[in-house]
Design a protein around this motif. Structure first.
Motif, short mmCIF file in Angstrom:
data_model
loop_
_atom_site.label_atom_id
_atom_site.label_comp_id
_atom_site.label_asym_id
_atom_site.label_seq_id
_atom_site.Cartn_x
_atom_site.Cartn_y
_atom_site.Cartn_z
N TYR A 66 0.83 -1.20 0.00
CA TYR A 66 0.00 0.00 0.00
C TYR A 66 0.86 1.25 0.00
CZ TYR A 66 -4.02 -2.93 0.78
OH TYR A 66 -5.00 -3.87 0.63
N ASP A 67 0.29 2.31 -0.56
CA ASP A 67 1.00 3.57 -0.65
C ASP A 67 1.16 4.25 0.70
OD1 ASP A 67 1.21 3.34 -3.44
OD2 ASP A 67 -0.84 4.05 -3.65
N THR A 68 0.11 4.21 1.51
CA THR A 68 0.16 4.82 2.83
C THR A 68 -0.26 3.79 3.86
OG1 THR A 68 -0.45 6.95 1.87
CG2 THR A 68 -0.64 6.75 4.24
N VAL A 69 0.61 3.53 4.79
CA VAL A 69 0.35 2.57 5.85
C VAL A 69 0.54 3.28 7.18
CG1 VAL A 69 0.88 0.28 6.73
CG2 VAL A 69 1.31 0.80 4.34
N ILE A 70 -0.52 3.28 7.99
CA ILE A 70 -0.51 4.00 9.26
C ILE A 70 -0.78 3.01 10.38
CG2 ILE A 70 -1.56 5.89 10.57
CD1 ILE A 70 -2.60 6.93 7.78
N TYR A 71 0.16 2.92 11.31
CA TYR A 71 0.03 2.01 12.44
C TYR A 71 0.02 2.80 13.73
CZ TYR A 71 1.34 -1.49 8.99
OH TYR A 71 1.38 -2.28 7.89
N SER A 72 -0.83 2.36 14.66
CA SER A 72 -0.95 3.07 15.92
C SER A 72 -0.86 2.10 17.09
CB SER A 72 -2.31 3.79 15.96
OG SER A 72 -2.49 4.43 17.20
N ILE A 73 -0.23 2.56 18.13
CA ILE A 73 -0.27 1.87 19.40
C ILE A 73 -1.46 2.48 20.12
CG2 ILE A 73 0.94 1.42 21.55
CD1 ILE A 73 3.52 1.56 19.85
N VAL A 74 -2.55 1.71 20.19
CA VAL A 74 -3.84 2.24 20.63
C VAL A 74 -3.98 2.17 22.15
CG1 VAL A 74 -5.06 1.97 18.44
CG2 VAL A 74 -4.92 0.03 19.98
N ASP A 75 -3.29 3.08 22.80
CA ASP A 75 -3.29 3.12 24.26
C ASP A 75 -4.64 3.54 24.83
OD1 ASP A 75 -2.65 5.60 23.08
OD2 ASP A 75 -1.63 6.30 24.88
N LEU A 76 -5.42 4.32 24.10
CA LEU A 76 -6.75 4.71 24.59
C LEU A 76 -7.67 3.50 24.67
CD1 LEU A 76 -7.27 8.07 22.65
CD2 LEU A 76 -6.67 7.76 25.07
N HIS A 77 -7.53 2.57 23.74
CA HIS A 77 -8.33 1.35 23.78
C HIS A 77 -7.97 0.50 24.99
CE1 HIS A 77 -10.43 1.69 19.95
NE2 HIS A 77 -9.30 2.12 19.43
#
Length: 183
Positions: A66-77
């Motif tokens: 994919y052209d744009t890949v965004i990963y997050s460490i979802v600490d709010l969850h």
């Protein structure tokens, strides 16, 4: 070999600490196409083979597809259940180190801590004001986890799916078979 591993770990920790110092870290440059993937992982518990085979391995491959890949460490969850703040902060750093060590490349993707981007909570609030309570109470996530918590679970647990939707909508990400939208 061991010396190389120690040096590599030190480099990863320097990078992680730089990311956590605030908004001075800039996002990695991305291609100009419209396909975008967003996914997140909770920083709770010790990362294990299941995390790698279930999500992280796919994340590494998605960087090529994919052209744009965004990963997050979802600490709010992760705070839908009680957390020790010190342990949670260390878990965030540990998960970041694991993701980098497994092949998440900041040159080909964006990796960030969810709570550092206020738009997640802002959009979540707007969506929460629009969704009906009975709809949330009928979702499997609520029924399964509320049954295990005292006093029928928390409001955070009830609105967990709304925050998930906000996470995805913030980045106008598409859907694919490989993509898992959060956790």
């Amino acid at each position: 070999m061991a010396l190389f591993s120690v040096r590599k770990a030190r480099e990863c920790w320097r990078f992680i600490r730089a990311l956590h110092k605030g908004p001075t870290a800039t996002a990695a440059p991305q291609k100009e196409s419209g396909e975008r993937v967003f996914s997140g992982i909770q920083p709770t518990g010790i990362p294990h083979l299941g995390n790698y085979l279930g999500a992280i391995e796919s994340w590494v491959k998605l960087q090529e597809e994919y052209d744009t890949v965004i990963y997050s460490i979802v600490d709010l969850h992760s705070i839908t259940v009680p957390q020790d703040p010190g342990i949670l902060q260390q878990s965030i750093l540990d998960m970041t180190a694991v993701l980098l060590a497994c092949g998440i490349d900041p040159e080909r993707s964006i990796l960030f801590q969810q709570s550092q981007v206020s738009e997640h909570t802002q959009l979540s609030w707007i969506l929460t004001c629009m969704v009906r309570l009975p709809r949330l109470q009928h979702l499997h996530q609520w029924k399964a986890k509320a049954a295990r918590q005292k006093h029928d679970g928390t409001v955070g647990l009830l609105t967990y799916p709304v925050l998930q939707a906000a996470d995805i909508l913030c980045y106008k990400s598409g859907t694919s078979e490989d993509q898992k939208a959060c956790c």
